[in-house]
Design an enzyme around this catalytic site. Structure first.
Site, short mmCIF file in Angstrom:
data_model
loop_
_atom_site.label_atom_id
_atom_site.label_comp_id
_atom_site.label_asym_id
_atom_site.label_seq_id
_atom_site.Cartn_x
_atom_site.Cartn_y
_atom_site.Cartn_z
N GLY A 70 28.84 10.34 45.80
CA GLY A 70 27.72 10.93 45.07
C GLY A 70 26.49 10.03 45.07
N THR A 71 26.71 8.73 44.96
CA THR A 71 25.58 7.80 44.91
C THR A 71 24.76 7.90 46.19
OG1 THR A 71 26.84 6.32 43.49
CG2 THR A 71 24.98 5.34 44.69
N ASN A 150 26.96 13.12 33.08
CA ASN A 150 28.21 12.37 33.19
C ASN A 150 28.60 11.65 31.91
OD1 ASN A 150 25.73 11.20 34.42
ND2 ASN A 150 26.89 9.30 34.24
N GLN A 178 29.40 15.92 38.63
CA GLN A 178 30.33 16.15 37.51
C GLN A 178 30.71 17.63 37.40
OE1 GLN A 178 32.00 14.05 35.57
NE2 GLN A 178 31.02 12.20 36.33
N SER A 198 30.77 14.76 45.05
CA SER A 198 31.61 13.58 45.25
C SER A 198 33.07 13.98 45.11
CB SER A 198 31.27 12.52 44.20
OG SER A 198 32.13 11.43 44.33
N HIS A 200 35.91 12.23 44.56
CA HIS A 200 36.87 11.63 43.63
C HIS A 200 36.75 12.15 42.21
CE1 HIS A 200 34.44 8.37 41.54
NE2 HIS A 200 33.63 8.67 42.52
N THR A 236 30.40 5.98 61.71
CA THR A 236 31.62 6.73 62.01
C THR A 236 32.11 7.44 60.75
OG1 THR A 236 32.18 5.13 63.69
CG2 THR A 236 34.00 6.49 62.88
N CYS A 320 27.42 -2.10 31.28
CA CYS A 320 27.48 -3.56 31.12
C CYS A 320 26.75 -4.19 32.29
CB CYS A 320 28.93 -4.03 31.16
SG CYS A 320 29.88 -3.36 29.82
C1 LIG Z 1 26.38 12.73 37.79
C2 LIG Z 1 26.84 11.71 38.78
N1 LIG Z 1 26.13 11.50 39.90
C3 LIG Z 1 26.50 10.59 40.82
C4 LIG Z 1 27.64 9.84 40.66
C5 LIG Z 1 28.03 8.84 41.72
O1 LIG Z 1 29.14 9.31 42.45
P1 LIG Z 1 30.06 8.27 43.31
O2 LIG Z 1 30.93 7.58 42.33
O3 LIG Z 1 30.82 9.17 44.23
O4 LIG Z 1 29.13 7.39 44.03
C6 LIG Z 1 28.41 10.00 39.50
C7 LIG Z 1 29.60 9.15 39.26
O5 LIG Z 1 29.92 8.85 38.14
C8 LIG Z 1 28.00 10.97 38.54
O6 LIG Z 1 28.70 11.15 37.43
#
Ligand SMILES: Cc1ncc(COP(=O)(O)O)c(C=O)c1O
Length: 386
Positions: A70-71, A150, A178, A198, A200, A236, A320
């Site tokens: 997601g990031t 989140n 989320q 994302s 996971h 890749t 943190c």
């Molecule tokens: C709303 C939201 N965006 C992006 C992310 C980032 O996803 P990833 O952990 O797959 O990089 C998160 C992860 O907590 C999230 O909650």
């Protein structure tokens, strides 16, 4: 076994996703860019994963860009669209409660001369679509608003925001990381241009995600060095990850969320019955699994550590950073007093969470809060008499 109430951080890998991945980790080792048989086998798996994910979005496979999560999807959407559109305009509208991946991408663009409007939210964490409309100007090139938060689980009115972006012909990015654990995004109903996902968070493996990009959207890549993902993301591909992701997506679609909502509401009710504990986030328009509160007189990190010792795994809204605990930007944007924001607790349920887990969590949390408050009281009395 611990009671795991941190599904918003990550969710356990679904057994079916693991099974589907194993052949690609063990046997089909080819690089999908190779033209020989092993490469073609890997390419076939990757293509099938792309098709399955696209189908659940009502999209075309070519609109899916696999990322590392997601990031990266958020970074690619925001910087990629902003850079591609910078000759047209350099203004972006987002909310003040976005994930750090969005906030930091916007902050980086700000340093490069873009102007960012961070929209305020109400006490429940909601963005007002009228504020989005008012913020859009002649040089706005992108609006980015998450589908659900989140930290507090609040769901945003993305379809309304999408409609007004469409009217003004402005690209609209939705971070659905989320929300997609509960309902697959609907890019067309949201009138979105880009959607981040994302794996996971929805029972897939870590390290894989996707950005859905509407056909014809101009976007510059963030990574260079290969023609993968139609030149939009070099490197890749994570073939096994994509297959696990697609399998988890297909499994998660038709769950009935009513029992989880019942448990979530019982958890919020039990916690807010304790003295000086307040719910955060919207009372009803929130993710089915998300219970979040702020607790007067304690540090969220201390409570999370105390709960961990009792076998309950939770998290706090505080980030943190290098040893200092900053109150969450989400809670501050919602107008929560910074002192109170230090005492935040997030409990996010999963499909395995039971009524007994919830009752035990309420009971143990009550005892931990009482203990931490007693220690804080002793400490402040000691300081006063010192
Ligand atoms: C709303 C939201 N965006 C992006 C992310 C980032 O996803 P990833 O952990 O797959 O990089 C998160 C992860 O907590 C999230 O909650």
């Amino acid at each position: 076994m611990a009671i795991y109430l941190d599904h918003a951080a990550t969710s356990p890998l679904r057994a079916e996703a693991l099974e589907a991945m194993l052949p690609y980790l063990r046997d089909h080792h080819g690089n999908p860019s190779s033209i020989h048989a092993s490469g073609r086998r890997a390419r076939q798996g990757l293509d099938e994963a792309r098709e399955r994910i696209a189908a659940t979005l009502g999209a075309q496979p070519r609109e899916i860009v696999f990322t590392s999560g997601g990031t990266e999807a958020d970074n690619l959407a925001i910087k990629g669209v902003a850079w591609a559109a910078s000759a047209k305009g350099r203004h972006i509208v987002t909310s003040s409660v976005e994930h750090k991946a969005v906030m930091s991408s916007c902050a980086m663009l700000e340093r490069q001369g873009f102007e960012i409007t961070y929209l305020p939210v109400d006490r429940s964490g909601r963005v007002d679509p009228d504020e989005v409309a008012a913020a859009i100007g002649p040089y706005t090139v992108l609006v980015s608003v998450q589908a659900a938060n989140n930290e507090v689980g609040t769901v945003q009115p993305v379809a309304e925001i999408g409609a007004l972006c469409r009217e003004r012909r402005i690209a609209f990015h939705v971070d659905a990381v989320q929300s997609s654990a509960f309902a697959m995004p609907e890019p067309d109903a949201w009138q979105a241009t880009l959607v981040s996902l994302s794996a996971h968070k929805l029972g897939g493996p870590k390290g894989i995600g996707a950005l859905w990009v509407r056909r014809g959207t101009a976007m510059l890549p963030q990574l260079s060095g290969g023609a993968q993902e139609r030149q939009r993301r070099a490197g890749t591909e994570n073939v096994a990850g994509a297959i696990g992701f697609a399998t988890a997506v297909a499994l998660g679609l038709d769950a009935d969320h009513a029992p989880m909502i019942g448990l979530r509401d019982r958890l919020i009710e039990g916690l807010t019955a304790l003295p000086d504990v307040e719910r955060t986030g919207h009372p009803t328009d929130r993710l089915p699994n998300s219970a979040s509160v702020v607790i007067e007189g304690i540090e969220g990190g201390d409570l999370v550590a105390a709960l961990d010792l009792e076998g309950i795994e939770a998290s706090t809204g505080s980030a943190c950073t290098t040893g200092s605990v900053e109150p969450s930007h989400v809670l501050l944007a919602m107008g929560i007093d910074p002192q109170l924001a230090h005492g935040s607790l997030r409990l996010t349920l999963g499909p395995q969470t039971t009524r007994a887990d919830v009752e035990r969590t309420i009971e143990v949390t009550a005892a931990c809060i009482a203990r931490l408050r007693a220690i804080a009281g002793l400490h402040s009395r000691a300081v006063a008499t010192a």
